[in-house]
Design an enzyme around this catalytic site. Structure first.
Site, PDB file in Angstrom:
ATOM      1  N   CYS A  17      -7.607   0.172   2.614  1.00 43.86           N
ATOM      2  CA  CYS A  17      -8.339  -0.765   3.470  1.00 43.86           C
ATOM      3  C   CYS A  17      -9.379  -0.016   4.297  1.00 43.86           C
ATOM      4  O   CYS A  17      -9.043   0.908   5.032  1.00 43.86           O
ATOM      5  CB  CYS A  17      -7.350  -1.475   4.404  1.00 43.86           C
ATOM      6  SG  CYS A  17      -8.170  -2.529   5.609  1.00 43.86           S
ATOM      7  N   HIS A  61       0.852  -1.195   0.000  1.00 41.15           N
ATOM      8  CA  HIS A  61       0.000   0.000   0.000  1.00 41.15           C
ATOM      9  C   HIS A  61       0.887   1.243   0.000  1.00 41.15           C
ATOM     10  O   HIS A  61       1.972   1.241   0.584  1.00 41.15           O
ATOM     11  CB  HIS A  61      -0.919  -0.011   1.225  1.00 41.15           C
ATOM     12  CG  HIS A  61      -2.107  -0.925   1.052  1.00 41.15           C
ATOM     13  ND1 HIS A  61      -3.388  -0.543   1.342  1.00 41.15           N
ATOM     14  CD2 HIS A  61      -2.191  -2.195   0.592  1.00 41.15           C
ATOM     15  CE1 HIS A  61      -4.220  -1.546   1.082  1.00 41.15           C
ATOM     16  NE2 HIS A  61      -3.517  -2.558   0.637  1.00 41.15           N
ATOM     17  N   ASN A 103      -3.560   1.113  -2.783  1.00 39.39           N
ATOM     18  CA  ASN A 103      -2.486   0.187  -3.123  1.00 39.39           C
ATOM     19  C   ASN A 103      -1.446   0.864  -4.011  1.00 39.39           C
ATOM     20  O   ASN A 103      -1.690   1.910  -4.588  1.00 39.39           O
ATOM     21  CB  ASN A 103      -3.088  -0.988  -3.891  1.00 39.39           C
ATOM     22  CG  ASN A 103      -4.010  -1.806  -3.024  1.00 39.39           C
ATOM     23  OD1 ASN A 103      -4.961  -1.276  -2.473  1.00 39.39           O
ATOM     24  ND2 ASN A 103      -3.724  -3.080  -2.875  1.00 39.39           N
TER      25      ASN A 103
END
Lengths: 319, 319
Positions: A251, A220, A262
């Site tokens: 997330c 990420h 990401n």
């Protein structure tokens, strides 16, 4: 430089990761358009949707419509995500269109496991035992362990390489009990704690113990270090990366609203291709798909490359 | 890992780089507020303004008001930029407040030199000969060569390490003629063409020829690779980096509207500090200044870290 791999496998997760976190409802047709456009860029593995509880993740209430609606392109693998037997059963309805496999999903942080999965590590291991049996009963291969929060955790702080090794060992024990052979371990920097040194140490510790396992990275860009971390992985010979076009995603349970998602697929492709590592992806085509993704979500995505364009585009102009 | 330096010098260029490219006029008081806030974070070198033609760069019409208006903090060096004798004379009016030095500024790309400076490399060398004489006459040290477009060029394409070496050699010849000793070479990735491998090769080529020169990096995050490139530099022992808080900036003459600016100071600080390299900067304080910069320019800046927060902030919460 000779330790760099000749080629890498990129697993595109933009559709699945990206649409779960967007506030507004994304039309099913737009999701399908993005999936079909991604498949035209040379990407060979695309995670298209998540069979999750629509009350918890309303953005994936239309998982069936997406999984049944897109036009598969030969040579491309389409994957989906699920977290329990109900989700698996929904996915199995599309097993002729999806590349399906089980996975033993653990977190190196007990605190994150509780926040993200509502169960601690020990309970999660028990859940994974059951889930592995269910996967095997459904005829799915189980060859992969995923380790979330492998480089640090917003709720627990730093995660040591020894903790990652313990987590992998726990996953291998589950696999052994079930009589399956693990070939792949994916280390996920779920909350953006990785640095190049932590990548080196984490991978080094796992590799020292299990040199036969293929290690993948799920990075990420929460704090802007994802590309540097990918480069550290490449230098260690890592050949498998998850990424999302435009940097879609993030997330929903990491406790950081507005944090980046990401690693961008197009920045990962640029990094690889400019260093002579084959990705199979047409970067200019992928950049166009990134711009399509921005139009679909209705806002700018984190990818810098979407605004700057590829170097090849400038090389052609300069020539 | 032992090749990483113990500490680095960060030259903050946010005020100068950032405000020249913003479309709206930024109030002088806001510029001064940012400069004074930056000086409280532990940064020791801040480039505060540009003495340029206000018709060409209207954002710096108030350079005098900024240079004369901020409250200097002891121990912090404040620098300014100029491109000709007129600009130098304007800067000299503030020489009691500014750390002033001459520089031999070249571009490794002839095409970029023409676009950015309106003169080719040969004419630019002649201009640098004159400017060096002017700098020395003003009593300024001239110890640095800057090489723009050192890793590639939007107008010329790839730039070879040999071309960078030729450019540095040309600059050293100018210095030698003037009887000054160069100690520092700054390699600038003006248009975001660098990759870790190009950083390694470019620095390697310069170092092989002139091992005594200290090499600095001026990186842009045009395609998301700046932090990876900085890491490649750190691994080669580079200890001097230019950067901008929040990732302010971007070259107005690079032909890429909307492209990202310089490497973010806070992401560079995070990278260094998390790998045990001292920067002297309080990262949490710097993140607050980045948020101030966003309020001043009135839009989100590229820095991911501004949204995610430092790792130490999470470590404190988790403890």
């Amino acid at each position: 430089m000779s330790d760099l791999p000749a080629q890498v496998d990129i697993h595109e997760e933009g559709p699945r990761e990206g649409f779960q976190i967007e506030p507004g409802p994304i039309p099913t047709a737009d999701k399908i358009a993005l999936i079909e456009a991604l498949a035209e860029t040379g990407l060979r593995h695309i995670q298209i949707c998540s069979f999750v509880n629509p009350r918890l993740v309303p953005g994936w209430a239309d998982a069936e419509a997406v999984a049944g609606g897109f036009r598969p392109r030969p040579g491309v693998q389409y994957a989906a995500l699920w977290f329990n037997e109900n989700g698996l059963n929904r996915a199995l309805a599309f097993r002729d269109r999806l590349t399906m496999a089980g996975s033993i999903s653990l977190a190196a942080s007990d605190a994150f496991s509780r926040k993200n999965l509502n169960r601690g590590h020990a309970e999660n291991l028990e859940a994974m035992r059951k889930q592995t049996a269910v996967h095997l009963a459904a005829g799915l291969p189980v060859t992969r362990i995923g380790v979330m929060a492998a480089f640090g955790c917003n709720y627990q702080g730093d995660i040591s390489p020894a903790q990652v090794v313990r987590t992998v060992a726990d996953g291998l024990a589950v696999a052994e009990e079930a009589g399956v052979a693990i070939t792949d371990v994916s280390l996920a920097d779920t909350m953006g704690w990785a640095t190049p040194i932590r990548i080196e140490r984490g991978i080094g510790a796992v590799r020292e113990r299990w040199p036969e396992l293929r290690i993948g990275l799920h990075l990420h860009d929460t704090r802007g270090l994802a590309v540097a971390n990918a480069h550290a992985g490449l230098k260690l010979g890592v050949t498998k990366f998850d990424s999302t076009v435009g940097g879609l995603g993030g997330c929903p349970f990491a406790g950081q609203k507005g944090a980046a998602g990401n690693i961008c697929t197009e920045e990962l492709v640029l990094l690889c291709e400019e260093m002579g590592i084959a990705t199979g992806v047409d970067l200019d085509a992928l950049i166009e798909v990134g711009r399509l993704a921005e139009r679909i979500v209705g806002h700018q995505l984190p990818s810098e490359l979407l605004r700057a364009g590829s170097l090849d585009a400038f090389r052609r102009k300069a020539a």
